[in-house]
Design a protein around this motif. Structure first.
Motif, PDB file in Angstrom:
ATOM      1  N   ASP A 125       0.873  -1.231  -0.002  1.00 47.18           N
ATOM      2  CA  ASP A 125       0.107  -0.051  -0.041  1.00 47.18           C
ATOM      3  C   ASP A 125       0.890   1.215   0.145  1.00 47.18           C
ATOM      4  O   ASP A 125       0.394   2.417  -0.214  1.00 47.18           O
ATOM      5  N   ARG A 126       2.101   1.177   0.236  1.00 47.52           N
ATOM      6  CA  ARG A 126       3.154   2.186   0.156  1.00 47.52           C
ATOM      7  C   ARG A 126       2.992   3.132   1.256  1.00 47.52           C
ATOM      8  O   ARG A 126       3.455   4.436   1.106  1.00 47.52           O
ATOM      9  N   ASP A 127       2.148   2.750   2.293  1.00 46.89           N
ATOM     10  CA  ASP A 127       2.113   3.493   3.428  1.00 46.89           C
ATOM     11  C   ASP A 127       2.801   2.972   4.785  1.00 46.89           C
ATOM     12  O   ASP A 127       3.115   3.410   5.713  1.00 46.89           O
ATOM     13  N   THR A 128       1.956   1.578   5.040  1.00 44.19           N
ATOM     14  CA  THR A 128       2.412   0.847   6.145  1.00 44.19           C
ATOM     15  C   THR A 128       3.933   0.402   6.111  1.00 44.19           C
ATOM     16  O   THR A 128       4.011  -0.565   5.228  1.00 44.19           O
ATOM     17  N   MET A 129       4.488   0.861   7.044  1.00 38.40           N
ATOM     18  CA  MET A 129       5.678   0.401   7.339  1.00 38.40           C
ATOM     19  C   MET A 129       5.790  -0.459   8.654  1.00 38.40           C
ATOM     20  O   MET A 129       4.898  -0.445   9.649  1.00 38.40           O
ATOM     21  N   PHE A 130       6.783  -1.191   8.811  1.00 38.48           N
ATOM     22  CA  PHE A 130       7.195  -2.178   9.788  1.00 38.48           C
ATOM     23  C   PHE A 130       8.530  -1.872  10.395  1.00 38.48           C
ATOM     24  O   PHE A 130       9.378  -1.748   9.544  1.00 38.48           O
ATOM     25  N   GLY A 131       8.531  -1.941  11.629  1.00 42.26           N
ATOM     26  CA  GLY A 131       9.851  -1.813  12.394  1.00 42.26           C
ATOM     27  C   GLY A 131       9.954  -1.624  13.736  1.00 42.26           C
ATOM     28  O   GLY A 131       8.852  -1.998  14.553  1.00 42.26           O
ATOM     29  N   LEU A 132      10.777  -0.922  14.166  1.00 39.59           N
ATOM     30  CA  LEU A 132      11.007  -0.580  15.660  1.00 39.59           C
ATOM     31  C   LEU A 132      10.547   0.841  16.166  1.00 39.59           C
ATOM     32  O   LEU A 132      11.198   1.582  15.275  1.00 39.59           O
ATOM     33  N   ALA A 133       9.538   1.047  16.781  1.00 37.94           N
ATOM     34  CA  ALA A 133       9.047   2.486  16.939  1.00 37.94           C
ATOM     35  C   ALA A 133       9.403   3.003  18.467  1.00 37.94           C
ATOM     36  O   ALA A 133       9.101   1.800  19.367  1.00 37.94           O
ATOM     37  N   ASP A 134       9.900   3.966  18.734  1.00 39.96           N
ATOM     38  CA  ASP A 134       9.996   4.499  20.162  1.00 39.96           C
ATOM     39  C   ASP A 134       9.298   6.171  20.446  1.00 39.96           C
ATOM     40  O   ASP A 134      10.036   6.778  19.999  1.00 39.96           O
ATOM     41  N   LEU A 135       8.195   5.986  20.887  1.00 38.40           N
ATOM     42  CA  LEU A 135       7.463   7.185  21.134  1.00 38.40           C
ATOM     43  C   LEU A 135       7.258   6.946  22.970  1.00 38.40           C
ATOM     44  O   LEU A 135       6.495   7.742  23.335  1.00 38.40           O
ATOM     45  N   GLY A 136       8.522   6.841  23.462  1.00 37.40           N
ATOM     46  CA  GLY A 136       8.576   6.620  25.089  1.00 37.40           C
ATOM     47  C   GLY A 136       8.786   5.225  25.481  1.00 37.40           C
ATOM     48  O   GLY A 136       9.358   5.002  26.426  1.00 37.40           O
ATOM     49  N   TYR A 137       8.747   4.263  24.608  1.00 37.45           N
ATOM     50  CA  TYR A 137       8.842   2.782  24.966  1.00 37.45           C
ATOM     51  C   TYR A 137       9.108   2.099  23.724  1.00 37.45           C
ATOM     52  O   TYR A 137       8.029   2.154  22.589  1.00 37.45           O
ATOM     53  N   PRO A 138      10.160   1.466  23.541  1.00 35.77           N
ATOM     54  CA  PRO A 138      10.428   1.001  22.187  1.00 35.77           C
ATOM     55  C   PRO A 138       9.544  -0.301  22.066  1.00 35.77           C
ATOM     56  O   PRO A 138       9.765  -1.243  22.756  1.00 35.77           O
ATOM     57  N   GLU A 139       8.990  -0.532  20.715  1.00 38.22           N
ATOM     58  CA  GLU A 139       8.250  -1.671  20.264  1.00 38.22           C
ATOM     59  C   GLU A 139       7.988  -1.865  18.999  1.00 38.22           C
ATOM     60  O   GLU A 139       8.353  -0.994  18.138  1.00 38.22           O
ATOM     61  N   LEU A 140       8.014  -3.104  18.248  1.00 40.68           N
ATOM     62  CA  LEU A 140       8.171  -3.539  17.125  1.00 40.68           C
ATOM     63  C   LEU A 140       6.625  -3.652  16.815  1.00 40.68           C
ATOM     64  O   LEU A 140       5.794  -3.704  17.347  1.00 40.68           O
ATOM     65  N   GLY A 141       6.494  -2.858  15.586  1.00 41.72           N
ATOM     66  CA  GLY A 141       5.284  -2.762  14.980  1.00 41.72           C
ATOM     67  C   GLY A 141       4.893  -2.105  13.714  1.00 41.72           C
ATOM     68  O   GLY A 141       5.986  -1.698  13.028  1.00 41.72           O
ATOM     69  N   SER A 142       3.951  -1.556  13.286  1.00 38.71           N
ATOM     70  CA  SER A 142       3.593  -0.931  12.076  1.00 38.71           C
ATOM     71  C   SER A 142       3.315   0.616  12.493  1.00 38.71           C
ATOM     72  O   SER A 142       2.749   0.746  13.521  1.00 38.71           O
ATOM     73  N   PHE A 143       3.678   1.250  11.394  1.00 42.15           N
ATOM     74  CA  PHE A 143       3.319   2.779  11.608  1.00 42.15           C
ATOM     75  C   PHE A 143       3.263   3.303  10.098  1.00 42.15           C
ATOM     76  O   PHE A 143       3.579   3.009   9.079  1.00 42.15           O
ATOM     77  N   SER A 144       2.484   4.651  10.075  1.00 41.41           N
ATOM     78  CA  SER A 144       2.145   4.935   8.703  1.00 41.41           C
ATOM     79  C   SER A 144       3.272   5.997   8.203  1.00 41.41           C
ATOM     80  O   SER A 144       3.453   6.964   8.939  1.00 41.41           O
TER      81      SER A 144
END
Length: 127
Positions: free
Chosen positions: A46-65
């Motif tokens: 879909d060229r929008d949904t990315m997967f990886g490691l995100a840290d917005l206060g606590y690091p976690e694996l998941g999807s982001f836009s």
């Protein structure tokens, strides 16, 4: 700033077609004015949904836009940026474990960098 070059986008899309692999992060995004770091390994068709490691206060694996990241407006007309100097050969699993043990992606990066500089390649015991 352009968050994804064509080359980075193609690499992320190729990784996205190879699910369940322990990919090396392709790109690092960050909030230049505060917390927020993302390490992306994959991009969906879909060229929008990315997967990886995100840290917005606590690091976690998941999807982001990607679209949401590009639409963020910070003070001084700034936005989320791409770390143009980012390079790693460590798979996302190692980075995720290090970030969770250290408490953040940024703290883990310092620990991993210092470990590599002291010649302890392959030793990532953070406990």
């Amino acid at each position: 700033m352009i968050l994804l070059t064509d080359e980075l986008r193609e690499h992320l899309l190729a990784n996205g077609r190879e699910r369940n692999a322990d990919h090396v992060p392709v790109v690092k995004f960050f909030n230049p004015l505060g917390s927020g770091v993302w390490l992306a390994t994959e991009l969906d068709a879909d060229r929008d949904t990315m997967f990886g490691l995100a840290d917005l206060g606590y690091p976690e694996l998941g999807s982001f836009s990607l679209l949401e990241m590009t639409s963020v407006r910070l003070p001084f007309d700034m936005g989320i940026e791409r770390d143009i100097l980012f390079a790693t050969d460590l798979p996302i699993s190692v980075r995720a474990e290090a970030a969770q043990l250290a408490g953040s992606i940024r703290d883990a990066e310092r620990i991993l960098y210092n470990a590599a500089q002291s010649g302890r390649d392959g030793e990532w015991n953070l406990s």
